[in-house]
Design an enzyme around this catalytic site. Structure first.
Site, PDB file in Angstrom:
ATOM      1  N   GLY A  48     100.312  67.564  74.744  1.00 50.91           N
ATOM      2  CA  GLY A  48     102.001  66.700  74.540  1.00 50.91           C
ATOM      3  C   GLY A  48     103.141  67.259  75.480  1.00 50.91           C
ATOM      4  N   GLU A 103     104.998  75.009  75.889  1.00 48.94           N
ATOM      5  CA  GLU A 103     104.855  73.592  74.700  1.00 48.94           C
ATOM      6  C   GLU A 103     106.063  72.300  74.295  1.00 48.94           C
ATOM      7  OE1 GLU A 103     103.075  72.867  72.452  1.00 48.94           O
ATOM      8  OE2 GLU A 103     101.880  74.054  71.910  1.00 48.94           O
ATOM      9  N   ASP A 107     105.366  73.688  65.235  1.00 46.57           N
ATOM     10  CA  ASP A 107     105.815  73.324  63.957  1.00 46.57           C
ATOM     11  C   ASP A 107     105.235  74.718  62.609  1.00 46.57           C
ATOM     12  OD1 ASP A 107     105.092  71.531  62.021  1.00 46.57           O
ATOM     13  OD2 ASP A 107     104.386  70.319  62.352  1.00 46.57           O
ATOM     14  N   LYS A 135     110.067  73.128  65.167  1.00 47.20           N
ATOM     15  CA  LYS A 135     110.462  72.496  63.793  1.00 47.20           C
ATOM     16  C   LYS A 135     110.629  73.382  62.378  1.00 47.20           C
ATOM     17  CE  LYS A 135     107.702  68.185  64.127  1.00 47.20           C
ATOM     18  NZ  LYS A 135     106.352  67.595  63.239  1.00 47.20           N
ATOM     19  N   ASP A 163     102.912  62.349  70.162  1.00 51.74           N
ATOM     20  CA  ASP A 163     102.490  61.350  70.250  1.00 51.74           C
ATOM     21  C   ASP A 163     102.243  61.231  68.250  1.00 51.74           C
ATOM     22  OD1 ASP A 163     100.514  63.240  69.424  1.00 51.74           O
ATOM     23  OD2 ASP A 163      99.011  61.811  69.428  1.00 51.74           O
ATOM     24  N   ARG A 169     103.995  59.134  73.125  1.00 58.67           N
ATOM     25  CA  ARG A 169     103.868  59.840  74.010  1.00 58.67           C
ATOM     26  C   ARG A 169     105.290  58.929  74.764  1.00 58.67           C
ATOM     27  NH1 ARG A 169     100.338  64.381  72.916  1.00 58.67           N
ATOM     28  NH2 ARG A 169      98.570  63.192  72.086  1.00 58.67           N
TER      29      ARG A 169
HETATM   30  C1  PRP Z   1     100.753  69.874  68.763  1.00 55.09           C
HETATM   31  C2  PRP Z   1     101.969  70.496  69.883  1.00 55.09           C
HETATM   32  C3  PRP Z   1     101.553  72.086  69.796  1.00 55.09           C
HETATM   33  C4  PRP Z   1     100.700  72.247  68.167  1.00 55.09           C
HETATM   34  C5  PRP Z   1     102.173  72.677  67.584  1.00 55.09           C
HETATM   35  O1  PRP Z   1      99.689  69.919  69.238  1.00 55.09           O
HETATM   36  O2  PRP Z   1     101.917  69.441  70.924  1.00 55.09           O
HETATM   37  O3  PRP Z   1     100.177  72.039  70.603  1.00 55.09           O
HETATM   38  O4  PRP Z   1     100.758  70.340  67.408  1.00 55.09           O
HETATM   39  O5  PRP Z   1     101.448  72.807  66.391  1.00 55.09           O
HETATM   40  P1  PRP Z   1     101.208  74.257  65.121  1.00 55.09           P
HETATM   41  O6  PRP Z   1     103.151  74.815  65.545  1.00 55.09           O
HETATM   42  O7  PRP Z   1     101.441  73.807  63.615  1.00 55.09           O
HETATM   43  O8  PRP Z   1     100.214  74.791  65.786  1.00 55.09           O
HETATM   44  P2  PRP Z   1      97.983  68.612  69.485  1.00 55.09           P
HETATM   45  O9  PRP Z   1      96.984  69.569  68.736  1.00 55.09           O
HETATM   46  O10 PRP Z   1      98.760  67.583  67.881  1.00 55.09           O
HETATM   47  O11 PRP Z   1      98.440  68.277  70.912  1.00 55.09           O
HETATM   48  P3  PRP Z   1      98.675  67.195  71.596  1.00 55.09           P
HETATM   49  O12 PRP Z   1      99.708  67.927  72.247  1.00 55.09           O
HETATM   50  O13 PRP Z   1      97.390  67.039  72.749  1.00 55.09           O
HETATM   51  O14 PRP Z   1      99.788  66.494  70.936  1.00 55.09           O
END
Ligand code: PRP
Length: 185
Positions: A48, A103, A107, A135, A163, A169
């Protein structure tokens, strides 16, 4: 892709200006470390944060090393502790280095909460986080994020690296997805 977007939250130009501001702050904050011979390592969390990384480092006017990690959460989503697995670890040794985690979004906060502990055990000189988005999530883990691009609502957002089912993306902006897109999957 564009027809699946409900609302654009941050335009391409909003993102570019904010990323430039953050890059300038980071440059000012780390100048003394670099001048005294310390290393600065940007650690991009794939996938991401790839676009954010590519853009922000071009506004950090200091010698900076790049490294990349892939981490994923797995297991029972009802488990509040959240379990994170490192799928691709750092290639470099961060002992004594200043680590800047790049990052895309915070979330639940589990990813960064786990990762900071993990990276701290490798004895860096410092760790800081730059997250494009944070968020507004109730019960979010306590993550000390020094550089936040935008505080955003807890909605389904995509674009600029983020995504849904590996799509969207490459949108140049960040927007919310129409509910019918994810409810029909
Ligand atoms: C998403 C995002 C962060 C993480 C945040 O990654 O890129 O790394 O989730 O979530 P959290 O605060 O609840 O831990 P994802 O696993 O979707 O992978 P990606 O980066 O490949 O999209």
């Amino acid at each position: 892709m564009h027809q699946d977007i409900k609302e654009i939250l941050y335009t391409q130009s909003d993102i570019a200006s904010r990323v430039e501001e953050l890059g300038k702050r980071i440059t000012a904050d780390y100048k003394d470390c670099i001048d005294s011979g310390e290393r600065l390592v940007a650690v991009c969390l794939l996938r991401g944060a790839a676009l954010f990384m590519a853009d922000i480092v071009r506004h950090i006017e200091l010698p900076i090393e790049f490294d990349f990690m892939v981490v994923s959460s797995y297991g029972d989503s009802a488990t509040s502790s959240g379990t994170i697995r490192i799928q691709k670890d750092l290639s470099c040794d961060i002992e004594g280095a200043n680590v800047l985690i790049i990052e895309d979004v915070i979330d639940s906060g589990f990813t960064l909460s786990y990762l900071c502990k993990n990276l701290l055990s490798r004895n860096p000189s410092s760790i800081a986080i730059a997250s494009l988005l944070r968020k507004d999530v109730e019960g979010q883990a306590d993550v000390d994020c020094k550089y936040v691009g935008f505080e955003c609502p807890n909605e389904f957002i995509v674009g600029y690296g983020l995504d849904f089912a590996q799509r969207y993306r490459n949108l140049p902006y960040i927007g919310t997805l129409k509910p019918e897109v994810y409810t029909n999957e």
